[in-house]
Write a protein that holds these residues in place. Structure first.
Motif, short mmCIF file in Angstrom:
data_model
loop_
_atom_site.label_atom_id
_atom_site.label_comp_id
_atom_site.label_asym_id
_atom_site.label_seq_id
_atom_site.Cartn_x
_atom_site.Cartn_y
_atom_site.Cartn_z
N THR A 19 28.11 50.12 36.95
CA THR A 19 28.60 48.87 36.35
C THR A 19 30.09 48.68 36.65
O THR A 19 30.52 47.59 37.02
CB THR A 19 28.36 48.88 34.82
N LEU A 20 30.84 49.75 36.51
CA LEU A 20 32.28 49.70 36.78
C LEU A 20 32.53 49.32 38.24
O LEU A 20 33.37 48.45 38.53
CB LEU A 20 32.93 51.04 36.45
N LEU A 21 31.81 49.94 39.15
CA LEU A 21 31.99 49.63 40.58
C LEU A 21 31.63 48.18 40.87
O LEU A 21 32.34 47.51 41.64
CB LEU A 21 31.14 50.58 41.43
N GLU A 22 30.57 47.68 40.28
CA GLU A 22 30.17 46.28 40.48
C GLU A 22 31.24 45.33 39.95
O GLU A 22 31.56 44.32 40.59
CB GLU A 22 28.83 46.00 39.81
N LEU A 23 31.81 45.66 38.80
CA LEU A 23 32.87 44.81 38.22
C LEU A 23 34.13 44.84 39.10
O LEU A 23 34.78 43.81 39.28
CB LEU A 23 33.19 45.25 36.80
N LEU A 24 34.44 45.98 39.65
CA LEU A 24 35.59 46.08 40.55
C LEU A 24 35.37 45.24 41.81
O LEU A 24 36.29 44.57 42.29
CB LEU A 24 35.88 47.54 40.90
N GLU A 25 34.15 45.26 42.33
CA GLU A 25 33.81 44.42 43.49
C GLU A 25 33.97 42.94 43.13
O GLU A 25 34.51 42.16 43.92
CB GLU A 25 32.37 44.69 43.96
N ARG A 26 33.48 42.55 41.96
CA ARG A 26 33.59 41.15 41.53
C ARG A 26 35.05 40.76 41.32
O ARG A 26 35.45 39.63 41.64
CB ARG A 26 32.77 40.91 40.27
N LEU A 27 35.86 41.68 40.80
CA LEU A 27 37.29 41.41 40.64
C LEU A 27 37.95 41.19 42.00
O LEU A 27 38.77 40.30 42.16
CB LEU A 27 37.97 42.56 39.90
N ASP A 28 37.57 42.02 42.97
CA ASP A 28 38.13 41.85 44.31
C ASP A 28 37.72 40.50 44.89
O ASP A 28 38.56 39.79 45.47
CB ASP A 28 37.68 42.99 45.23
N GLU A 29 36.47 40.12 44.72
CA GLU A 29 36.00 38.82 45.23
C GLU A 29 36.76 37.67 44.58
O GLU A 29 37.15 36.71 45.25
CB GLU A 29 34.50 38.67 44.97
N ALA A 30 36.99 37.76 43.27
CA ALA A 30 37.73 36.71 42.57
C ALA A 30 39.17 36.63 43.07
O ALA A 30 39.72 35.54 43.24
CB ALA A 30 37.69 36.95 41.06
N HIS A 31 39.77 37.78 43.32
CA HIS A 31 41.15 37.78 43.83
C HIS A 31 41.20 37.27 45.27
O HIS A 31 42.19 36.65 45.68
CB HIS A 31 41.77 39.17 43.69
N ILE A 32 40.15 37.51 46.05
CA ILE A 32 40.10 36.95 47.41
C ILE A 32 40.01 35.42 47.32
O ILE A 32 40.65 34.72 48.11
CB ILE A 32 38.92 37.55 48.20
N GLN A 33 39.27 34.91 46.35
CA GLN A 33 39.22 33.46 46.15
C GLN A 33 40.61 32.93 45.78
O GLN A 33 41.02 31.86 46.24
CB GLN A 33 38.21 33.10 45.07
N MET A 34 41.34 33.69 44.96
CA MET A 34 42.71 33.29 44.61
C MET A 34 43.60 33.30 45.86
O MET A 34 44.45 32.44 46.02
CB MET A 34 43.30 34.25 43.56
#
Length: 166
Positions: free
Chosen positions: A5-20
């Motif tokens: 779960t932690l790894l998936e959330l970190l991936e999603r955080l990275d994706e959101a920051h790439i969108q930023m």
């Protein structure tokens, strides 16, 4: 399971920051093109993304706490990913965690640089606008002809662009 779960959330955080980061590139071009409406749209999109990032960050903190409890640590430590990786013993999981740490760190570094550049561009735009206004209306109390310093009464002061007496 908490590590997944932690790894998936970190991936999603990275994706959101790439969108930023993508929005930062659009913002740069919008600033350079002096498109105020486009800038407002980008700021609204950034605001929505920031809310998503805040939610993901809260979930990440909860997942990290669940992971710590899973490995027998009962206190609510706020460990960074490097410290957390020391508690991961499976080589594959540790590798995934360190990989996403490097990936997220690189994305955040690029986003910081893009934001700093955009801030400088905005400051330059504001300086140019201020300079343009000075050329258009002149500085307050700016005299264009010579007056003797003791002759204060004969000089006329130019009103600014907005005359409060009007």
């Amino acid at each position: 399971m908490p590590l997944t779960t932690l790894l998936e959330l970190l991936e999603r955080l990275d994706e959101a920051h790439i969108q930023m980061l993508d929005l930062a590139a659009f913002k740069k071009q919008t600033i350079m093109d002096n498109k105020v409406d486009g800038l407002i749209d980008i700021l609204n999109r950034e605001s929505k993304l920031m809310k998503l990032i805040e939610q993901l960050e809260e979930q990440r903190a909860q997942a990290a706490y669940a992971f710590l409890q899973g490995v027998g640590i009962r206190s609510n430590l706020n460990l960074n990913l490097s410290e957390l990786s020391r508690l991961v013993f499976d080589p594959e999981d540790k590798s995934r965690l360190l990989h996403i740490q490097q990936k997220l760190s690189g994305t955040l570094r690029r986003l910081k640089q893009a934001n700093e550049l955009n801030q400088k561009l905005i400051e330059q735009s504001l300086t140019f606008i201020d300079y343009s206004l000075d050329l258009l209306v002149g500085r307050p109390n700016q005299d264009f002809t010579y007056h003797h310093p003791s002759d204060k009464g004969s000089g006329s002061t130019r009103p600014g662009l907005f005359d409060a007496r009007g």
